[in-house]
Write an enzyme that holds these catalytic residues in place. Structure first.
Site, PDB file in Angstrom:
ATOM      1  N   ARG A  52      -1.186   1.888 -26.050  1.00  0.00           N
ATOM      2  CA  ARG A  52       0.327   2.825 -26.471  1.00  0.00           C
ATOM      3  C   ARG A  52      -0.152   4.159 -26.475  1.00  0.00           C
ATOM      4  NH1 ARG A  52      -0.260   3.503 -31.615  1.00  0.00           N
ATOM      5  NH2 ARG A  52      -0.530   1.376 -32.355  1.00  0.00           N
ATOM      6  N   ASP A 176      19.981  18.109 -23.305  1.00  0.00           N
ATOM      7  CA  ASP A 176      19.928  16.702 -22.651  1.00  0.00           C
ATOM      8  C   ASP A 176      20.674  16.888 -21.285  1.00  0.00           C
ATOM      9  OD1 ASP A 176      20.788  14.182 -21.691  1.00  0.00           O
ATOM     10  OD2 ASP A 176      21.383  13.462 -23.798  1.00  0.00           O
ATOM     11  N   LYS A 201      19.251   7.135 -15.623  1.00  0.00           N
ATOM     12  CA  LYS A 201      20.207   7.486 -14.771  1.00  0.00           C
ATOM     13  C   LYS A 201      19.719   8.156 -13.662  1.00  0.00           C
ATOM     14  CE  LYS A 201      22.462   6.779 -18.635  1.00  0.00           C
ATOM     15  NZ  LYS A 201      22.800   5.339 -18.962  1.00  0.00           N
TER      16      LYS A 201
END
Ligand SMILES: Cc1ncc(COP(=O)(O)O)c(C=O)c1O
Length: 383
Positions: A52, A176, A201
């Protein structure tokens, strides 16, 4: 293999963060699909203790995208929303955020339905008007959260101007950059303090992974985001990190083709008698075309158009054959969608109307197929 300091964009995309694997020399960073690492003796290890916290595949991707965005460090998360959620941990109860009014619906949902429970306040303003940013900033404003171009009405924010306004008032600017991609614009170069992406994306580009990343430049942000990424644990998996790394290698060539196809489709639609409006920053009819030319490298692969009524929109959406009716964007294949009932269904109708998102608006994520095939598909659907 050493990346020159003056390396240019496509070279950075292919090589940054990409050292040959130390154990075999493999040119491609392997998928380190492991949860833990064996330590040589008590207190002695190779810098990797638990996956992690540390994973070589994720680290390679984080370094790669940090370099692509010209930032200092990147932190990869399980989705774009998890990345935005991590940025939100910079806030405390009583803080205020100024947000682009037409932000992605999921971002609005996170802010409006989750973060307001923690006494964080949000003002949604049209950030394409710099005065509106200035007027919305209060003494307790900590972040300005911007999207440009906005989805799906393609409004632009002048990033340099917005950063100046924010910094003059002691506010950090977050951009963003999902919709444009770093090939088209690099917000950190224009004054942003943090950049977030849904890597789902353009960065991945192949519609086969969900992920997100935050790129930071300030040392205090980097230290905090590293701590939060490990503490909250919403990390990107090794397999997804590898997929996105594979995607960023071709980012420059894909985006150049997205730009070419986006412009070609926008021009075709603008000349079609049944199309009332086309929203694309590359068209001279776009109210911010001059800003787009200054701020963007090409105009991207996203556009919207309106045939004026819902019946017409429904016919186009149901008749396209090559274009797929689907949510999401930024993949090699062209997707077509109906924002009012799909991506923006969670935005209340009165807010949709206020930002110019009509019920008959159609959005296209223009892929990298041959543009003539895409135009032929639209032609048969419209005719
Ligand atoms: C601009 C923008 N930001 C953030 C997100 C959220 O990303 P994800 O779906 O990877 O959580 C999306 C998703 O569509 C988006 O379009």
């Amino acid at each position: 293999m050493k990346l020159p300091d003056a390396a240019r964009f496509s070279t950075i995309c292919i090589h940054a963060g990409q050292e040959p694997d130390p154990s075999t020399g493999a040119i491609i960073t392997p998928i380190y699909q492991t949860s833990t690492y064996v330590q040589e003796e008590l207190g002695r290890h190779k810098g990797y203790e638990y996956a992690r916290t540390q994973n070589p595949t994720r680290f390679a991707l984080e370094q790669n995208i940090a370099a692509i965005e010209n930032g200092k460090a990147g932190f990869a998360f399980a989705s774009g929303m998890a990345a935005i959620g991590a940025v939100a941990t910079l806030l405390q109860a009583g803080d205020h955020v100024v947000v682009t009014d037409n932000t992605y619906g999921g971002t609005f949902r996170l802010f409006d339905k989750v973060l307001t429970r923690y006494r964080i306040e949000f003002s949604y303003v049209d950030t394409s008007e710099p005065e509106q940013i200035d007027q919305a900033i209060r003494p307790n404003t900590k972040l300005l959260f911007v999207e440009t171009p906005t989805n799906p009405v393609m409004r632009l924010t002048d990033l340099r101007r917005a950063a100046e306004i924010a910094h003059a008032r002691g506010v950090r600017m977050v951009v963003d950059n999902t919709f444009a991609s770093p090939y088209v614009q690099r917000p950190l170069d224009m004054g942003a303090d943090l950049v977030v992406h849904s890597t789902t994306k353009y960065l991945n580009g192949h519609s086969d992974s969900i992920g997100g990343i935050v790129v930071a430049v300030r040392d205090d942000d980097i230290e905090w985001l590293r701590f939060v990424q490990n503490s909250e644990g919403a990390i990107l998996s090794p397999m997804d990190s590898w997929l996105v790394l594979r995607g960023t290698k071709t980012l420059a060539v894909r985006m150049a083709q997205h730009n070419r196809n986006g412009l070609a489709i926008a021009e075709y639609l603008a000349g079609h008698p049944k199309v009332k409006t086309v929203l694309y920053p590359g068209l001279p009819s776009h109210p911010q075309h001059e800003l787009a030319k200054r701020q963007m490298n090409g105009f991207g692969g996203m556009l919207s158009f309106d045939v004026g009524n819902m019946d017409g929109a429904r016919r186009v959406l149901n008749r396209v054959r090559l274009m797929a009716l689907a949510e999401s964007l930024g993949g090699v294949e062209t997707l077509i969608g109906h924002p009012a009932s799909m991506t923006h269904a969670s935005v209340p109708p009165e807010r949709r109307a206020a930002i110019g998102l009509t019920d008959s608006l159609i959005r296209i994520s223009v892929g990298i197929e041959d543009k003539d095939d895409l135009i032929a598909d639209l032609k048969q659907a419209l005719d």
